[in-house]
Design a protein around this motif. Structure first.
Motif, mmCIF file in Angstrom:
data_model
loop_
_atom_site.group_PDB
_atom_site.id
_atom_site.type_symbol
_atom_site.label_atom_id
_atom_site.label_comp_id
_atom_site.label_asym_id
_atom_site.label_seq_id
_atom_site.Cartn_x
_atom_site.Cartn_y
_atom_site.Cartn_z
ATOM 1 N N GLU A 92 0.833 -1.209 0.000
ATOM 2 C CA GLU A 92 0.000 0.000 0.000
ATOM 3 C C GLU A 92 0.875 1.270 0.000
ATOM 4 O O GLU A 92 0.624 2.208 -0.747
ATOM 5 N N ARG A 93 1.925 1.249 0.795
ATOM 6 C CA ARG A 93 2.824 2.418 0.828
ATOM 7 C C ARG A 93 3.604 2.524 -0.484
ATOM 8 O O ARG A 93 3.826 3.597 -1.011
ATOM 9 N N PHE A 94 4.005 1.390 -1.009
ATOM 10 C CA PHE A 94 4.886 1.398 -2.176
ATOM 11 C C PHE A 94 4.160 1.765 -3.469
ATOM 12 O O PHE A 94 4.731 2.370 -4.376
ATOM 13 N N GLN A 95 2.883 1.411 -3.547
ATOM 14 C CA GLN A 95 2.073 1.711 -4.739
ATOM 15 C C GLN A 95 2.728 1.203 -6.042
ATOM 16 O O GLN A 95 3.074 1.992 -6.935
ATOM 17 N N PRO A 96 2.865 -0.109 -6.164
ATOM 18 C CA PRO A 96 3.457 -0.650 -7.391
ATOM 19 C C PRO A 96 2.484 -0.602 -8.563
ATOM 20 O O PRO A 96 1.271 -0.469 -8.359
ATOM 21 N N GLU A 97 3.018 -0.737 -9.749
ATOM 22 C CA GLU A 97 2.159 -0.824 -10.942
ATOM 23 C C GLU A 97 1.797 -2.281 -11.237
ATOM 24 O O GLU A 97 0.852 -2.551 -11.978
ATOM 25 N N MET A 98 2.619 -3.209 -10.703
ATOM 26 C CA MET A 98 2.371 -4.644 -10.927
ATOM 27 C C MET A 98 2.562 -5.361 -9.589
ATOM 28 O O MET A 98 3.381 -4.937 -8.773
ATOM 29 N N ILE A 99 1.807 -6.432 -9.401
ATOM 30 C CA ILE A 99 1.989 -7.218 -8.167
ATOM 31 C C ILE A 99 1.998 -8.702 -8.531
ATOM 32 O O ILE A 99 1.029 -9.228 -9.072
ATOM 33 N N GLY A 100 3.115 -9.352 -8.239
ATOM 34 C CA GLY A 100 3.219 -10.791 -8.529
ATOM 35 C C GLY A 100 3.033 -11.595 -7.257
ATOM 36 O O GLY A 100 3.868 -11.517 -6.349
ATOM 37 N N ILE A 101 1.931 -12.326 -7.173
ATOM 38 C CA ILE A 101 1.803 -13.236 -6.028
ATOM 39 C C ILE A 101 1.339 -14.612 -6.509
ATOM 40 O O ILE A 101 0.483 -14.732 -7.373
ATOM 41 N N GLY A 102 1.963 -15.619 -5.938
ATOM 42 C CA GLY A 102 1.596 -16.984 -6.275
ATOM 43 C C GLY A 102 1.972 -17.859 -5.100
ATOM 44 O O GLY A 102 2.736 -17.432 -4.217
ATOM 45 N N PRO A 103 1.449 -19.074 -5.069
ATOM 46 C CA PRO A 103 1.767 -19.958 -3.942
ATOM 47 C C PRO A 103 3.233 -20.386 -3.946
ATOM 48 O O PRO A 103 3.808 -20.592 -5.018
ATOM 49 N N PHE A 104 3.800 -20.504 -2.762
ATOM 50 C CA PHE A 104 5.085 -21.198 -2.610
ATOM 51 C C PHE A 104 4.834 -22.670 -2.936
ATOM 52 O O PHE A 104 3.806 -23.237 -2.537
ATOM 53 N N ILE A 105 5.740 -23.272 -3.695
ATOM 54 C CA ILE A 105 5.644 -24.707 -3.986
ATOM 55 C C ILE A 105 7.014 -25.311 -3.692
ATOM 56 O O ILE A 105 8.038 -24.776 -4.152
ATOM 57 N N PRO A 106 7.071 -26.392 -2.908
ATOM 58 C CA PRO A 106 8.395 -26.932 -2.563
ATOM 59 C C PRO A 106 9.123 -27.525 -3.767
ATOM 60 O O PRO A 106 8.483 -28.011 -4.705
ATOM 61 N N HIS A 107 10.431 -27.429 -3.722
ATOM 62 C CA HIS A 107 11.284 -28.070 -4.726
ATOM 63 C C HIS A 107 12.087 -29.146 -3.997
ATOM 64 O O HIS A 107 12.665 -28.877 -2.939
ATOM 65 N N HIS A 108 12.153 -30.332 -4.584
ATOM 66 C CA HIS A 108 12.726 -31.489 -3.888
ATOM 67 C C HIS A 108 14.206 -31.348 -3.532
ATOM 68 O O HIS A 108 14.693 -32.054 -2.667
ATOM 69 N N ALA A 109 14.935 -30.432 -4.189
ATOM 70 C CA ALA A 109 16.372 -30.325 -3.890
ATOM 71 C C ALA A 109 16.694 -29.022 -3.160
ATOM 72 O O ALA A 109 17.748 -28.434 -3.359
ATOM 73 N N THR A 110 15.759 -28.552 -2.328
ATOM 74 C CA THR A 110 16.009 -27.332 -1.549
ATOM 75 C C THR A 110 15.788 -27.635 -0.062
ATOM 76 O O THR A 110 15.142 -28.641 0.274
ATOM 77 N N PRO A 111 16.280 -26.756 0.803
ATOM 78 C CA PRO A 111 16.052 -26.978 2.240
ATOM 79 C C PRO A 111 14.563 -27.010 2.606
ATOM 80 O O PRO A 111 14.209 -27.519 3.653
#
Ligand code: SAM
Length: 343
Positions: free
Chosen positions: A217-236
């Motif tokens: 809200e403070r930043f007032q972007p022109e675009m907003i990217g949101i999506g679910p986190f999805i696990p990757h098998h070779a990450t912590p």
């Protein structure tokens, strides 16, 4: 509260919290309906498309969630040549794309000069197209060089506004302050700037999400990217659950009501957790999709998370599939660059 949000585009922190905690299905479908109506009233039933070119999967960073993190030895690394990127743009242009998104890891081999010249070439060859970059954190001077070479937009998700949560997702050498500083520079330079988060990252609380909304809200972007986190098998984070469809849709709708004009993608990650996720995202207020224009032979190497979609309606060459899917929910592909419009 939903009516208030639609009318005033703003709630208090406590009200955002109540809305994000809501589990009542009537309430949530009312929220989505309001957000869809808001998007329809501004953009009609048209969805902007962006051709996504995944230019490199090399990265100097080690974000705990990301499949192409430096510390994942099982990735077969690549960097596209300028000629290949231009060929992707040509193919995309012929298919009707008027925005190209160059996304990649923070690849030390991709020099500023090389990127600048690549942007300049795209700009020269496709002067009626918008160029979006999503290449991570750079210096202000570098962002300026890219901008003057012809880049118009920059996507840099802040990932999480809360400092402790940021530390949980990233190694110590990465700095949340620097990422926010980058966003500020991008805006000052004149880019249409996009920020955003993953939904459901390990340790994320409703309180964190409220902090994210207040920051956006403070930043007032022109675009907003949101999506679910999805696990990757070779990450912590391989054993953590993915973010949910419901929470992602709720956030998309809240963001649409907060920012009626914002360019809001229904992301590939949303399409990955459920087969019709992107369509549901559009029905919840999203108005952008970003099909993949990368060469088919490298797509399997840009796996940020497991099972990432890169074919079917997800692939730029299958634009007809995408059009049919949009048509099935009463929408169509918008022509043109789809810039952010103030009025
Ligand atoms: N390196 C650039 C940057 O940092 O902005 C762009 C590439 S980065 C891979 C693009 C986005 O992918 C990140 O901002 C992050 O939100 C998302 N991402 C990475 N890993 C993910 C995962 N496991 N699930 C969902 N999204 C993920």
């Amino acid at each position: 509260m939903i009516d208030k949000l639609r009318k005033e585009h703003k709630l208090t922190a406590e009200e955002y919290k109540i809305l994000l905690e809501c589990q009542d299905s009537n309430c949530l479908s009312y929220l989505q309906k309001q957000a869809q109506e808001e998007a329809l009233s501004r953009f009609g039933n048209r969805v902007f498309i962006r051709g996504l070119i995944e230019v490199t999967n090399r990265c100097r960073n080690n974000c705990y969630y990301c499949g192409i993190r430096k510390g994942n030895p099982s990735v077969s690394r690549y960097g596209l040549t300028r000629e290949t990127i231009l060929a992707c743009c040509r193919e995309g242009y012929e298919a009707g794309f008027r925005t190209f998104v160059m996304q990649g890891g923070e690849d030390p081999a991709m020099t500023d000069e090389w990127t600048e010249q690549t942007v300049a070439s795209i700009h020269r060859l496709f002067p009626d197209c918008a160029i979006t970059l999503s290449l991570g954190e750079k210096t202000r001077e570098t962002y300026e060089r890219f901008f003057h070479a012809g880049a118009n937009r920059y996507l840099l998700r802040h990932e999480t506004y809360n400092k402790e949560h940021y530390r949980l997702l990233h190694p110590d050498r990465m700095s949340p302050e620097y990422r926010l500083q980058c966003l500020q520079w991008l805006k000052e330079i004149g880019y249409q700037t996009g920020t955003g988060i993953m939904v459901g990252t390990p340790g994320q609380t409703i309180g964190h999400l409220v902090e994210d909304l207040l920051f956006i809200e403070r930043f007032q972007p022109e675009m907003i990217g949101i999506g679910p986190f999805i696990p990757h098998h070779a990450t912590p984070f391989k054993n953590y659950p993915a973010g949910t469809l419901e929470q992602t849709l709720t956030l998309l709708s809240v963001l649409r009501l907060m920012f009626p004009k914002v360019l809001l993608p229904a992301t590939t990650a949303l399409g990955t957790i459920v087969p019709n996720g992107r369509e549901l995202g559009i029905l919840a207020g999203a108005n952008v999709v970003m099909p993949n224009l990368s060469p088919a032979d490298v797509r399997q190497n840009y796996l940020l998370y497991d099972n990432k979609l890169c074919s079917g309606a997800e692939a730029a060459e299958a634009k007809n599939d995408l059009a049919a899917r949009l048509h099935s929910i009463g929408y169509e592909i918008a022509e043109g660059r789809g810039d952010y419009k103030e009025s």
